[in-house]
Motif scaffolding. Structure first.
Motif, PDB file in Angstrom:
ATOM      1  N   PHE A 104      63.391  35.282   8.973  1.00 30.47           N
ATOM      2  CA  PHE A 104      63.363  33.888   8.189  1.00 30.47           C
ATOM      3  C   PHE A 104      64.458  33.005   9.390  1.00 30.47           C
ATOM      4  CE2 PHE A 104      62.912  33.889   3.049  1.00 30.47           C
ATOM      5  CZ  PHE A 104      61.369  33.486   4.033  1.00 30.47           C
ATOM      6  N   ALA A 105      66.138  34.025   9.820  1.00 33.57           N
ATOM      7  CA  ALA A 105      67.403  33.552  10.114  1.00 33.57           C
ATOM      8  C   ALA A 105      66.455  34.146  11.815  1.00 33.57           C
ATOM      9  CB  ALA A 105      67.878  34.808   9.818  1.00 33.57           C
ATOM     10  N   LEU A 106      65.935  35.139  12.449  1.00 33.83           N
ATOM     11  CA  LEU A 106      65.328  35.034  13.580  1.00 33.83           C
ATOM     12  C   LEU A 106      64.804  34.017  13.983  1.00 33.83           C
ATOM     13  CD1 LEU A 106      66.410  37.470  15.352  1.00 33.83           C
ATOM     14  CD2 LEU A 106      64.856  38.753  15.200  1.00 33.83           C
ATOM     15  N   PRO A 107      65.155  33.613  15.547  1.00 37.41           N
ATOM     16  CA  PRO A 107      64.182  32.851  16.095  1.00 37.41           C
ATOM     17  C   PRO A 107      61.720  33.680  16.366  1.00 37.41           C
ATOM     18  CG  PRO A 107      65.959  32.106  16.933  1.00 37.41           C
ATOM     19  CD  PRO A 107      66.220  33.280  15.974  1.00 37.41           C
ATOM     20  N   THR A 108      61.116  32.970  16.295  1.00 35.46           N
ATOM     21  CA  THR A 108      60.277  33.826  16.209  1.00 35.46           C
ATOM     22  C   THR A 108      59.950  33.851  17.765  1.00 35.46           C
ATOM     23  OG1 THR A 108      59.470  32.129  16.495  1.00 35.46           O
ATOM     24  CG2 THR A 108      59.374  32.356  13.590  1.00 35.46           C
ATOM     25  N   ALA A 109      60.561  33.064  18.703  1.00 35.42           N
ATOM     26  CA  ALA A 109      60.440  33.878  19.887  1.00 35.42           C
ATOM     27  C   ALA A 109      61.370  35.228  20.227  1.00 35.42           C
ATOM     28  CB  ALA A 109      60.807  32.634  21.091  1.00 35.42           C
ATOM     29  N   VAL A 110      62.481  35.138  19.642  1.00 37.88           N
ATOM     30  CA  VAL A 110      62.962  36.416  19.958  1.00 37.88           C
ATOM     31  C   VAL A 110      62.655  38.004  19.503  1.00 37.88           C
ATOM     32  CG1 VAL A 110      65.430  37.423  19.588  1.00 37.88           C
ATOM     33  CG2 VAL A 110      65.033  34.951  19.943  1.00 37.88           C
ATOM     34  N   ALA A 111      61.732  37.410  17.942  1.00 38.12           N
ATOM     35  CA  ALA A 111      61.230  38.125  17.294  1.00 38.12           C
ATOM     36  C   ALA A 111      60.163  38.757  17.872  1.00 38.12           C
ATOM     37  CB  ALA A 111      60.787  38.227  15.573  1.00 38.12           C
ATOM     38  N   GLY A 112      59.405  37.982  19.077  1.00 37.39           N
ATOM     39  CA  GLY A 112      58.357  38.360  19.253  1.00 37.39           C
ATOM     40  C   GLY A 112      58.754  39.288  20.597  1.00 37.39           C
ATOM     41  N   ILE A 113      59.786  39.040  21.414  1.00 39.57           N
ATOM     42  CA  ILE A 113      60.143  39.512  22.717  1.00 39.57           C
ATOM     43  C   ILE A 113      60.688  41.118  22.144  1.00 39.57           C
ATOM     44  CG2 ILE A 113      62.525  39.616  24.332  1.00 39.57           C
ATOM     45  CD1 ILE A 113      62.130  36.956  24.439  1.00 39.57           C
ATOM     46  N   ALA A 114      61.330  41.119  21.469  1.00 37.50           N
ATOM     47  CA  ALA A 114      61.818  42.114  20.116  1.00 37.50           C
ATOM     48  C   ALA A 114      60.558  43.438  19.768  1.00 37.50           C
ATOM     49  CB  ALA A 114      62.128  42.569  19.002  1.00 37.50           C
ATOM     50  N   LEU A 115      59.605  42.952  19.561  1.00 36.23           N
ATOM     51  CA  LEU A 115      58.348  42.855  18.709  1.00 36.23           C
ATOM     52  C   LEU A 115      58.028  43.959  20.412  1.00 36.23           C
ATOM     53  CD1 LEU A 115      56.623  41.614  16.683  1.00 36.23           C
ATOM     54  CD2 LEU A 115      58.054  43.516  16.061  1.00 36.23           C
ATOM     55  N   VAL A 116      57.576  43.266  21.479  1.00 40.28           N
ATOM     56  CA  VAL A 116      56.914  43.908  22.974  1.00 40.28           C
ATOM     57  C   VAL A 116      58.000  45.044  23.104  1.00 40.28           C
ATOM     58  CG1 VAL A 116      56.856  42.521  25.160  1.00 40.28           C
ATOM     59  CG2 VAL A 116      55.894  41.723  23.094  1.00 40.28           C
ATOM     60  N   THR A 117      59.408  44.671  22.977  1.00 37.67           N
ATOM     61  CA  THR A 117      59.865  45.597  23.773  1.00 37.67           C
ATOM     62  C   THR A 117      60.409  47.503  22.540  1.00 37.67           C
ATOM     63  OG1 THR A 117      62.033  43.907  23.932  1.00 37.67           O
ATOM     64  CG2 THR A 117      62.760  46.369  24.123  1.00 37.67           C
ATOM     65  N   LEU A 118      59.647  46.849  21.681  1.00 34.95           N
ATOM     66  CA  LEU A 118      59.553  48.139  20.579  1.00 34.95           C
ATOM     67  C   LEU A 118      58.342  48.623  20.887  1.00 34.95           C
ATOM     68  CD1 LEU A 118      61.278  49.824  18.354  1.00 34.95           C
ATOM     69  CD2 LEU A 118      59.919  48.504  17.339  1.00 34.95           C
ATOM     70  N   TYR A 212      53.185  31.191  16.110  1.00 34.23           N
ATOM     71  CA  TYR A 212      53.188  31.330  17.422  1.00 34.23           C
ATOM     72  C   TYR A 212      54.212  31.446  17.849  1.00 34.23           C
ATOM     73  CZ  TYR A 212      53.075  28.282  21.731  1.00 34.23           C
ATOM     74  OH  TYR A 212      53.223  28.339  23.252  1.00 34.23           O
ATOM     75  N   GLY A 213      55.244  31.367  17.644  1.00 31.17           N
ATOM     76  CA  GLY A 213      56.224  32.585  18.602  1.00 31.17           C
ATOM     77  C   GLY A 213      56.403  33.617  19.163  1.00 31.17           C
ATOM     78  N   SER A 214      56.374  34.647  17.432  1.00 31.31           N
ATOM     79  CA  SER A 214      55.811  35.474  17.812  1.00 31.31           C
ATOM     80  C   SER A 214      54.861  36.533  18.419  1.00 31.31           C
ATOM     81  CB  SER A 214      56.360  36.451  15.779  1.00 31.31           C
ATOM     82  OG  SER A 214      55.177  36.080  14.990  1.00 31.31           O
ATOM     83  N   VAL A 215      54.129  35.494  17.984  1.00 31.81           N
ATOM     84  CA  VAL A 215      52.276  36.200  18.375  1.00 31.81           C
ATOM     85  C   VAL A 215      52.240  36.116  20.081  1.00 31.81           C
ATOM     86  CG1 VAL A 215      49.995  36.206  18.413  1.00 31.81           C
ATOM     87  CG2 VAL A 215      51.783  35.817  15.713  1.00 31.81           C
ATOM     88  N   ILE A 216      52.664  35.189  20.405  1.00 30.92           N
ATOM     89  CA  ILE A 216      52.556  35.314  22.083  1.00 30.92           C
ATOM     90  C   ILE A 216      52.943  35.500  23.224  1.00 30.92           C
ATOM     91  CG2 ILE A 216      52.360  32.296  21.717  1.00 30.92           C
ATOM     92  CD1 ILE A 216      55.359  32.400  23.082  1.00 30.92           C
ATOM     93  N   PHE A 217      53.684  36.267  22.402  1.00 29.39           N
ATOM     94  CA  PHE A 217      54.534  37.757  23.530  1.00 29.39           C
ATOM     95  C   PHE A 217      53.911  39.049  23.033  1.00 29.39           C
ATOM     96  CE2 PHE A 217      57.933  34.346  23.056  1.00 29.39           C
ATOM     97  CZ  PHE A 217      58.387  34.168  24.150  1.00 29.39           C
ATOM     98  N   ILE A 218      53.647  39.117  22.266  1.00 30.55           N
ATOM     99  CA  ILE A 218      53.070  40.294  22.024  1.00 30.55           C
ATOM    100  C   ILE A 218      51.517  41.004  22.106  1.00 30.55           C
ATOM    101  CG2 ILE A 218      52.609  40.461  19.317  1.00 30.55           C
ATOM    102  CD1 ILE A 218      53.695  43.229  19.382  1.00 30.55           C
ATOM    103  N   SER A 219      51.142  39.729  21.995  1.00 31.84           N
ATOM    104  CA  SER A 219      49.722  39.395  21.666  1.00 31.84           C
ATOM    105  C   SER A 219      49.207  39.374  23.269  1.00 31.84           C
ATOM    106  CB  SER A 219      48.645  38.102  21.468  1.00 31.84           C
ATOM    107  OG  SER A 219      49.233  37.089  22.044  1.00 31.84           O
TER     108      SER A 219
END
Length: 274
Positions: A104-118, A212-219
């Motif tokens: 809820f608190a973390l911007p979805t774009a930041v979450a997407g970048i974190a998931l890609v890094t992981l 949208y935000g968290s998916v576009i980076f890792i997809s």
């Protein structure tokens, strides 16, 4: 003498209803009506061409299938997380409880970048999965993981209060009557939790469909493979194809509404049955 009428702290029904309708109209009804009216300006042939293109259909399949899988995973493990937070005391419990709200608190774009890094092939987790032939980042699996991540809090926060209010005496009574643990879960706990669980499932699913935000980076956004429908809508809008974007948006709106209606009907059935 007539009974004294106690005045409510809040304004009367007429005022509150007017503000509620105005608030709902500005935030929801007017944008949705504008989208539908804009789409109605298209001919049926143009509308059908826009929503039935193979690339668009592929994005439908990925968005709804990944949302369904992610919400189902959250329904299971989100309930387990809620159970642990309610029934057990352990070191770091408050930290774990706070981490549940992180999506809820973390911007979805930041979450997407974190998931890609992981999960990339060189990431902390992805490099070991890749040794087993499992590629997470830039694949359908990555989309599911991202949608599972953003939907977890909805299930936990809807089930947690119900479990907190659930009396342990009912479980003890069930056990004293000879019921096994599985029977106690099936006959005692699950009926009480099911309405809240379906609510959390519906919220997680609806949130995932529009993510949208968290998916576009890792997809990786590969057409026909890992391209989600919200990304396709944005792409068409950036290309000034507003008709195509609106048509796809209406399809997503209608599909999400129908699915939520089904889930809410199941929730109503579960509450009546309970």
């Amino acid at each position: 003498m007539g009974k004294a009428v106690m005045k409510s702290v809040l304004p009367g029904f007429g005022i509150t209803l007017g503000f509620s309708v105005l608030y709902l109209s500005l935030l929801f009804l007017l944008p949705v009506a504008g989208l539908i009216l804009f789409t109605l300006q298209m001919s049926w042939a143009d509308f059908w061409v826009a929503i039935s293109h193979p690339q668009v259909v592929a994005s439908y399949k990925l968005s709804f299938a990944a949302s369904f899988i992610g919400a189902t995973i959250n329904a299971v493990f989100g309930t387990l997380v809620a159970w642990v937070l309610v029934r057990y005391q352990f070191l770091g419990k408050k930290v774990v409880d706070a981490l549940v709200d992180l999506p809820f608190a973390l911007p979805t774009a930041v979450a997407g970048i974190a998931l890609v890094t992981l999960y990339s092939t060189t990431g902390w987790v992805g490099q070991y999965l890749y040794l087993w032939g499992i590629k997470v980042a830039y694949s359908e699996i990555g989309v599911v993981i991202a949608l599972t991540y953003i939907g977890l809090p909805f299930v936990v926060r809807t089930v947690q209060p119900v479990l907190a209010d659930f009396s342990k005496e009912l479980e003890e009574a069930s056990a004293s009557l000879g019921a096994s643990r599985f029977t106690t879960i099936k006959r005692v706990i699950l009926p009480a939790v099911l309405p809240a669980l379906l609510t959390g499932y519906a919220l997680a699913f609806a949130r995932a469909v529009g993510e949208y935000g968290s998916v576009i980076f890792i997809s990786g956004n590969l057409p026909y493979r890992t391209e989600i429908t919200p990304l396709l809508i944005v792409s068409k809008a950036e290309q000034y194809d507003y008709n195509g974007a609106a048509a796809i948006g209406v399809v997503m709106l209608a599909a999400a509404f129908i699915l939520l209606l089904i889930i809410n009907s199941l929730q109503w059935w579960a509450s009546k049955r309970g």
